[in-house]
Write an enzyme that holds these catalytic residues in place. Sequence first.
Site, PDB file in Angstrom:
ATOM      1  N   LYS A   1       0.867  -1.166   0.000  1.00  0.00           N
ATOM      2  CA  LYS A   1       0.000   0.000   0.000  1.00  0.00           C
ATOM      3  C   LYS A   1       0.911   1.225   0.000  1.00  0.00           C
ATOM      4  O   LYS A   1       1.969   1.212   0.647  1.00  0.00           O
ATOM      5  CB  LYS A   1      -0.871  -0.030   1.254  1.00  0.00           C
ATOM      6  CG  LYS A   1      -1.913   1.065   1.356  1.00  0.00           C
ATOM      7  CD  LYS A   1      -2.750   0.873   2.617  1.00  0.00           C
ATOM      8  CE  LYS A   1      -3.871   1.877   2.758  1.00  0.00           C
ATOM      9  NZ  LYS A   1      -4.693   1.611   3.951  1.00  0.00           N
TER      10      LYS A   1
ATOM     11  N   SER B   1      -9.601   1.489   3.090  1.00  0.00           N
ATOM     12  CA  SER B   1      -8.774   2.349   2.268  1.00  0.00           C
ATOM     13  C   SER B   1      -7.710   1.587   1.485  1.00  0.00           C
ATOM     14  O   SER B   1      -7.117   2.150   0.561  1.00  0.00           O
ATOM     15  CB  SER B   1      -8.085   3.395   3.152  1.00  0.00           C
ATOM     16  OG  SER B   1      -7.192   2.775   4.073  1.00  0.00           O
TER      17      SER B   1
ATOM     18  N   SER C   1      -9.775  -0.910   7.330  1.00  0.00           N
ATOM     19  CA  SER C   1      -9.231  -0.610   6.000  1.00  0.00           C
ATOM     20  C   SER C   1      -8.553  -1.769   5.266  1.00  0.00           C
ATOM     21  O   SER C   1      -8.229  -1.629   4.088  1.00  0.00           O
ATOM     22  CB  SER C   1      -8.249   0.562   6.087  1.00  0.00           C
ATOM     23  OG  SER C   1      -8.931   1.774   6.006  1.00  0.00           O
TER      24      SER C   1
END
Lengths: 106, 411
Positions: free
Chosen positions: B21, B96, B120
């Site tokens: 990420k 996210s 997330s």
Amino acid sequence: MKDKRNQKLVIDSKLLEHVASLAKITVNEGEVKKYVVQLEEIIEYFRQLDKIDTLNIIPTYQVIDNTTNVLREDVIESSLSQKEALAQAKRTHKGYFLVEGVLNER
Amino acid sequence: MKDKLNAILLEINPKGNIGYKDNFLTRGYETTAGSNVLKGYISHYSATVVDLFEKNGFVTKAKFNCDAWAHGSSGENSDFGAVKNPWNNAYTPGGSSSGSSAAVASNYTKYATGTDTGGSIRLPAAFTNSSAIKPTYGAISRYGIVAMASSTDCPSLIAQNVKDVEVLFKIVSREDKKDANTFSSKRSLRGGQFKPGSLKIGLPKEYFIEGLDREVSEAVRQARQVLTEDGYKIENVSLPHTKYGIAVYYLIMPVEVASNLARYDGVRYGQARSFFGEEAERRIILGTFTSSAGYSAKYYQKAAKVRTLIIQDFDQVFKKVDVLLTPVSPTPPFKLGEKANDPLKMYLSDVLTVNTSLAGLPSLALSCGFTKKNLPIGMQFVGPRWSEPVLFSVGKRYQELTDWHKRKPSI
């Protein structure tokens, strides 16, 4: 029970602009309008917590098991060089970060 | 580069096997955390997680798109565009950690990292038929990862099945001098063999109430049936303060966000604060307000007290059962744009994940079925702190008994 329509709003545009300035966030007129409505709705949602009795409850700010300090041996390890530390700055001067003036008067 | 799903922000090595990420620092490469504030930022060191994977033979493949600063449940808050769900491009892959889940589900990579502060990694896993662990708070070092809300931030791992997630977890779950919160007097993970007959699974009734989508409810019920038939004991339990979780989380998290994002001044690196997007601005303003003089007791401190009650609920329940089983999300994946203009509605997507974050508990998310529209449905196993081995044992057993995790989207 108070009538919801008569409740004073928690956030108005003046307060929002003040809070934003504390956080160094610049907001334009459109954003102020939008954020006031959205934050008011969110804060209204928080109201449900008011009815919970928390008189003798200790607040929780962290969830780790141990609360003693963690120390390391006092040995020198490699760290960023001055060149590396300054590499991402937009403006530098003689090995320093260059910032906006803080004091205006001499 | 732009891929079809907009999952990849930077490809580092096409032959690599793990992706991060974009809030994980990778030495010598750009890290943006999905925000224009950090666009162009190249770090001089890597996150501890990245170092550990490299030391263990993993090769970095790419950096993945995400909601800016990891703020969001849909990926739509990224300054570099939303990520599409590989199962249906009109839908969100969850946020996210949106790029991580889309990349794993579309088989661009088998392994990826994410972060989970309020759900997330779990929502993205549930929305894409992937498996993911949000570990015990403190199990994995946060060093070199862009901070969001420090009291619930958990570096997390996502893969195509639970077995792979466990392999990743064993590599990176360790103490790190650079993150003092990884040191714990109770750190030893729960050991032993976990035979189905020896484990009790609790179903908290507050997670199965109004607002829960019928197809989600039915899929979790069937998973429960599979586990019952395999010998797991199932018990109904209650976590009475569950419904206050969103209010508590959205009071505590923005305060920590406002504090963490205060460091971005554009002086040492990155752009000026005027580059923050809307959601970051909203959270900074909200957190600054609810923790400011005159309001802190009413909002922030009140929430911290209710957080204690939420944790006590879990403590009580884990005296009776080993693991909890709940849905990850009250609904199947939702459409891109569906909640984008209504922050409160978006926040409510996290209603079944935030409480475990507030309590620092580990949670394993995995798929348990599909909707009629062929969209994935996810469930989570939640345990007491340091119970990851129990969660992995149940998750792996469930994936031996079922085939959901083997389904692939047609791309």
